[in-house]
Enzyme design. Sequence first.
Site, PDB file in Angstrom:
ATOM      1  N   HIS A  90     -28.123  88.519 -91.179  1.00  0.00           N
ATOM      2  CA  HIS A  90     -29.067  89.139 -90.249  1.00  0.00           C
ATOM      3  C   HIS A  90     -28.564  89.085 -88.802  1.00  0.00           C
ATOM      4  O   HIS A  90     -28.919  89.939 -87.993  1.00  0.00           O
ATOM      5  CB  HIS A  90     -30.431  88.448 -90.328  1.00  0.00           C
ATOM      6  CG  HIS A  90     -31.002  88.399 -91.706  1.00  0.00           C
ATOM      7  ND1 HIS A  90     -31.301  89.529 -92.438  1.00  0.00           N
ATOM      8  CD2 HIS A  90     -31.331  87.341 -92.499  1.00  0.00           C
ATOM      9  CE1 HIS A  90     -31.800  89.185 -93.618  1.00  0.00           C
ATOM     10  NE2 HIS A  90     -31.821  87.873 -93.687  1.00  0.00           N
ATOM     11  N   HIS A 115     -28.697  82.779 -81.270  1.00  0.00           N
ATOM     12  CA  HIS A 115     -28.239  83.935 -82.038  1.00  0.00           C
ATOM     13  C   HIS A 115     -28.352  85.192 -81.192  1.00  0.00           C
ATOM     14  O   HIS A 115     -28.960  85.173 -80.112  1.00  0.00           O
ATOM     15  CB  HIS A 115     -29.037  84.075 -83.344  1.00  0.00           C
ATOM     16  CG  HIS A 115     -30.497  84.285 -83.113  1.00  0.00           C
ATOM     17  ND1 HIS A 115     -31.407  83.242 -83.020  1.00  0.00           N
ATOM     18  CD2 HIS A 115     -31.235  85.426 -82.935  1.00  0.00           C
ATOM     19  CE1 HIS A 115     -32.620  83.725 -82.815  1.00  0.00           C
ATOM     20  NE2 HIS A 115     -32.537  85.047 -82.756  1.00  0.00           N
ATOM     21  N   HIS A 117     -28.842  89.681 -80.966  1.00  0.00           N
ATOM     22  CA  HIS A 117     -29.347  90.941 -81.510  1.00  0.00           C
ATOM     23  C   HIS A 117     -28.633  92.075 -80.787  1.00  0.00           C
ATOM     24  O   HIS A 117     -28.407  92.004 -79.576  1.00  0.00           O
ATOM     25  CB  HIS A 117     -30.863  91.058 -81.308  1.00  0.00           C
ATOM     26  CG  HIS A 117     -31.649  89.989 -82.016  1.00  0.00           C
ATOM     27  ND1 HIS A 117     -32.128  90.135 -83.292  1.00  0.00           N
ATOM     28  CD2 HIS A 117     -32.030  88.751 -81.602  1.00  0.00           C
ATOM     29  CE1 HIS A 117     -32.787  89.047 -83.653  1.00  0.00           C
ATOM     30  NE2 HIS A 117     -32.734  88.177 -82.644  1.00  0.00           N
ATOM     31  N   GLU A 129     -34.206  93.327 -78.143  1.00  0.00           N
ATOM     32  CA  GLU A 129     -35.522  93.321 -78.772  1.00  0.00           C
ATOM     33  C   GLU A 129     -36.609  93.545 -77.729  1.00  0.00           C
ATOM     34  O   GLU A 129     -37.466  94.415 -77.893  1.00  0.00           O
ATOM     35  CB  GLU A 129     -35.722  92.006 -79.519  1.00  0.00           C
ATOM     36  CG  GLU A 129     -34.743  91.840 -80.680  1.00  0.00           C
ATOM     37  CD  GLU A 129     -35.277  90.966 -81.787  1.00  0.00           C
ATOM     38  OE1 GLU A 129     -35.383  91.435 -82.926  1.00  0.00           O
ATOM     39  OE2 GLU A 129     -35.582  89.788 -81.495  1.00  0.00           O
ATOM     40  N   HIS A 142     -30.885  84.879 -77.896  1.00  0.00           N
ATOM     41  CA  HIS A 142     -32.025  83.974 -78.044  1.00  0.00           C
ATOM     42  C   HIS A 142     -31.528  82.554 -78.235  1.00  0.00           C
ATOM     43  O   HIS A 142     -30.630  82.310 -79.071  1.00  0.00           O
ATOM     44  CB  HIS A 142     -32.885  84.378 -79.251  1.00  0.00           C
ATOM     45  CG  HIS A 142     -33.600  85.677 -79.072  1.00  0.00           C
ATOM     46  ND1 HIS A 142     -34.167  86.379 -80.125  1.00  0.00           N
ATOM     47  CD2 HIS A 142     -33.849  86.422 -77.954  1.00  0.00           C
ATOM     48  CE1 HIS A 142     -34.739  87.477 -79.670  1.00  0.00           C
ATOM     49  NE2 HIS A 142     -34.552  87.521 -78.352  1.00  0.00           N
ATOM     50  N   THR A 224     -39.163  86.834 -84.175  1.00  0.00           N
ATOM     51  CA  THR A 224     -38.960  88.278 -84.339  1.00  0.00           C
ATOM     52  C   THR A 224     -38.395  88.624 -85.714  1.00  0.00           C
ATOM     53  O   THR A 224     -38.053  89.783 -85.966  1.00  0.00           O
ATOM     54  CB  THR A 224     -38.019  88.814 -83.250  1.00  0.00           C
ATOM     55  OG1 THR A 224     -36.739  88.171 -83.369  1.00  0.00           O
ATOM     56  CG2 THR A 224     -38.590  88.547 -81.862  1.00  0.00           C
TER      57      THR A 224
END
Length: 394
Positions: A90, A115, A117, A129, A142, A224
């Site tokens: 992910h 991590h 995104h 996000e 994050h 999220t």
Amino acid sequence: MDSLGLFMLSLLLCSQWTAAPAAEEITWSYTGSVGQWQWPEYFPDCAGTSQSPVDVVTTQTKYDPSLGPVTPLGYDQHNNRPFTLYNNGHTVGLELPEWMGLGGLPWLFTAVQLHLHWGSGGPGRGGSEHTINGLSADAELHVVHYNSELYPNMSAAVTQPDGLAVLGILIVAGEETNPAFNNILSYLSRIRHADQKTLIPAFDVQSLLPKDLRRYYRYNGSLTTPPCHQSVTWTLFRERVQISKAQLIKMETMLHSSRAEDDDGKMLQDNYRAIQPLHHRVVLTSFSAESGEQLSSGEVTAIVIGVMCGCVALAVVVRFIVKTIKFFTLLHNDSLAVNSSTSSWDILPSNRPAPTPRVKNPEKEPEKIQDVVLNCTSDGEKKEEPTSSPQTEP
């Protein structure tokens, strides 16, 4: 008969229990049969009223003077122990040591992991996000912490309303390379596929954060990703961090969401959740728009340079106008001077003296002059005669 019925009922319940897997066992994704639009069907908290991410509308935020600077604790103390970098299918994540923490909140929070995104297609295509005034960044970092004052570990804290604190850092792509992010991006080739891990050299995690930790947005939200527990105190920094375009493309194209043994080789891209409704929540700010404190040092420098350039441009324009006016004034004065010197007799012809007649026979002119002199002399003598008194005889 009763025993047989009881046995059949037990078998039916057992089959139903087996057919309904636990939420932790469901393989979710951002698209597909268990994509983010189907998350609420499998993870009830994903349908809550305090979900994340959100769009921060700056005109609807509220200034809270009690919000002080966020204080990273031990972020730069890695003790040369290697970090664990992983690909869980992910995202790419980094496990953080327990001595790292976060201050500036009502409780002490201990770091767990960080991590990323991102999107796809390079800069300007979105990937963060959270958004601010409807505008997304190219990626988002994050840093996750749990409330270590109230709860013994992450598992106990993740379901509690005050259990987690997450730092959100918006990332934009530019021309300059960010050396801090190379500490992660340089090792992505070791974890191309899901469920792969690798050890990387330790580094200063605080170098990933923006320099200004005083200005941020604060609100209560959720994870999220499933199971979307509404247990997060979000801190979204106003200042964005810049990486290079090449670093962003590496992030978007290096990893796969599938395992190494899978045949599909699906790329790990667009791993961001859609914006969620704000509902009754209010986004707080640690800075006041009226005081001008919301401007970062870079923004202040840009404004100063812009004002200086504007002043220089205005001075050039004014000087050009003044020179133009002087030029046309001198041109007008010269025109008047030329006109007055060349046509004054034409303007006043009555003041011009009569022309002197030309002499036709220059040789006779001395004689005329002599005759004039003689005439004048004779006339004088004649005028003197009457003045003498006549003599009388006795």
